[in-house]
Design a protein around this motif. Structure first.
Motif, short mmCIF file in Angstrom:
data_model
loop_
_atom_site.label_atom_id
_atom_site.label_comp_id
_atom_site.label_asym_id
_atom_site.label_seq_id
_atom_site.Cartn_x
_atom_site.Cartn_y
_atom_site.Cartn_z
N UNK A 53 21.04 -39.08 -49.49
CA UNK A 53 20.17 -38.67 -48.38
C UNK A 53 19.90 -37.17 -48.44
N UNK A 54 18.89 -36.77 -47.72
CA UNK A 54 18.64 -35.34 -47.57
C UNK A 54 19.57 -34.74 -46.56
N UNK B 279 12.00 -20.66 -38.95
CA UNK B 279 11.98 -21.27 -40.28
C UNK B 279 11.63 -20.25 -41.37
N UNK C 158 15.08 -16.96 -44.09
CA UNK C 158 15.85 -17.77 -45.02
C UNK C 158 17.18 -18.20 -44.44
N UNK D 84 23.11 -20.99 -47.14
CA UNK D 84 24.05 -22.09 -47.00
C UNK D 84 25.41 -21.76 -47.60
N UNK D 85 26.43 -22.32 -46.99
CA UNK D 85 27.76 -22.30 -47.57
C UNK D 85 27.89 -23.42 -48.60
N UNK D 86 29.04 -23.50 -49.28
CA UNK D 86 29.22 -24.51 -50.34
C UNK D 86 29.48 -25.92 -49.79
N UNK E 3 5.09 -25.17 -42.11
CA UNK E 3 5.82 -24.25 -42.98
C UNK E 3 6.71 -25.10 -43.88
N UNK F 171 14.27 -25.73 -51.80
CA UNK F 171 15.62 -25.24 -52.04
C UNK F 171 16.13 -25.85 -53.33
N UNK G 160 26.13 -24.55 -52.16
CA UNK G 160 25.15 -24.84 -51.14
C UNK G 160 23.75 -24.63 -51.68
N UNK G 161 22.75 -25.23 -51.02
CA UNK G 161 21.36 -25.02 -51.45
C UNK G 161 20.97 -23.55 -51.32
N UNK H 120 17.53 -20.89 -51.28
CA UNK H 120 16.08 -20.83 -51.08
C UNK H 120 15.38 -20.49 -52.39
N UNK I 111 15.36 -29.67 -53.24
CA UNK I 111 15.05 -30.25 -51.94
C UNK I 111 13.78 -29.64 -51.38
N UNK J 275 9.02 -27.48 -41.58
CA UNK J 275 9.29 -27.08 -40.20
C UNK J 275 8.00 -26.62 -39.55
N UNK J 276 8.05 -26.44 -38.24
CA UNK J 276 7.01 -25.68 -37.59
C UNK J 276 7.32 -24.21 -37.80
N UNK K 222 12.95 -23.69 -35.76
CA UNK K 222 14.09 -23.31 -36.60
C UNK K 222 14.67 -24.51 -37.35
N UNK K 223 14.37 -25.71 -36.87
CA UNK K 223 14.91 -26.91 -37.52
C UNK K 223 14.16 -27.18 -38.81
N UNK K 224 14.91 -27.43 -39.87
CA UNK K 224 14.32 -27.83 -41.13
C UNK K 224 14.56 -29.33 -41.32
N UNK L 93 14.61 -32.11 -44.19
CA UNK L 93 14.76 -32.12 -45.64
C UNK L 93 14.43 -33.49 -46.23
N UNK L 94 13.90 -33.46 -47.47
CA UNK L 94 13.81 -34.68 -48.25
C UNK L 94 15.16 -34.98 -48.89
N UNK L 95 15.23 -36.11 -49.59
CA UNK L 95 16.49 -36.56 -50.18
C UNK L 95 16.82 -35.85 -51.49
#
Lengths: 115, 112
Positions: free
Chosen positions: A41-42, A100, A103, A106-108, B32, B36, B43-44, B46, B89, B93-94, B98-100, B102-104
């Motif tokens: 999943x995403x 948004x 940037x 993210x953490x690991x 927007x 990633x 972690x992902x 940008x 990924x 968002x708008x 602030x919410x993103x 994501x695709x899978x």
């Protein structure tokens, strides 16, 4: 400078136990996010903190999930009475501002396995 | 309800060739879009973004194209390099949100 750190990196727990996952955001970042990535999943948004404002908990999947952010810095995600479907990678991110276009770093992640 | 979809779970491409990753979205409020990149156990990070006022944004080897009428965006990597092997990924968002979402993800493997 230091990035976002998370602990533990891996956690194996028995069904029904409580777990706490920790996130240390980048210093000075006012926004903090928790996401979950289940297998195949995403990333799924869970919760968001911005400064001293009330958190956006709209993504929490059940009332077994809660999170807090103390002093506008460190955050803890708590899962009570864990279930096997809670197994996932839990990712924390922080950003300078809550938009948004800023940037998200993210953490690991913490890989949680519920047996 | 997946609002952002990456229908290709994997892509294999030869080093030096173009990688094209696709992404579709359903929410017309999204304006927007971001890509990633994620390596194992990290972690992902940008990669590149585009707002809906543009239809193309380029950064070095990476170009993102946006087709608003089709609710479709794509990421082109030219030329592909072994270090590009990762999971990519798509997120949306708008611009004032602030919410993103994501695709899978699409796993890219660049073959030497």
């Amino acid at each position: 400078g230091a990035g976002v750190s998370q602990s533990p990196s891996n956690k194996v727990t028995e069904k029904g136990k409580d777990v706490e996952l920790r996130c240390d955001p980048i210093s000075g970042h006012t926004a903090l996010y928790w996401y979950r990535q289940s297998l195949g999943q995403g990333l799924e948004f869970l919760i968001y903190f911005q400064g001293n404002s009330a958190p956006d908990k709209s993504g929490l999947p059940s009332d077994r999930f809660s999170a807090e952010r103390t002093g506008g810095s460190v955050s803890t995600l708590t899962i009570q009475r864990t279930q096997q479907e809670d197994s996932a990678v839990y990712l924390c991110a922080s950003s300078l501002e809550a938009l948004a276009s800023y940037e998200q770093y993210f953490g690991p992640g913490t890989r949680l396995t519920v047996t | 309800d997946q609002q952002v979809k990456q229908n290709s779970p994997s892509l294999s491409v030869q080093e030096g060739r173009i990688s094209i990753l696709n992404c579709d979205y359903t929410n017309s409020m999204f304006d927007y879009f971001l890509w990633y990149k994620k390596y194992p156990a990290e972690g992902p990070t940008f990669l590149i973004s585009i707002s809906s006022i543009k239809d193309k944004n380029e950064d070095g080897r990476f170009t993102v194209f946006l087709n608003k009428s089709a609710k479709h965006l794509s990421l082109h990597i030219v030329p592909s390099q072994p270090g590009d092997s990762a999971v990519y990924f798509c997120a949306a968002s708008g611009v004032n949100d602030y919410k993103l979402s994501f695709g899978a993800g699409t796993t890219v493997t660049v073959r030497a």
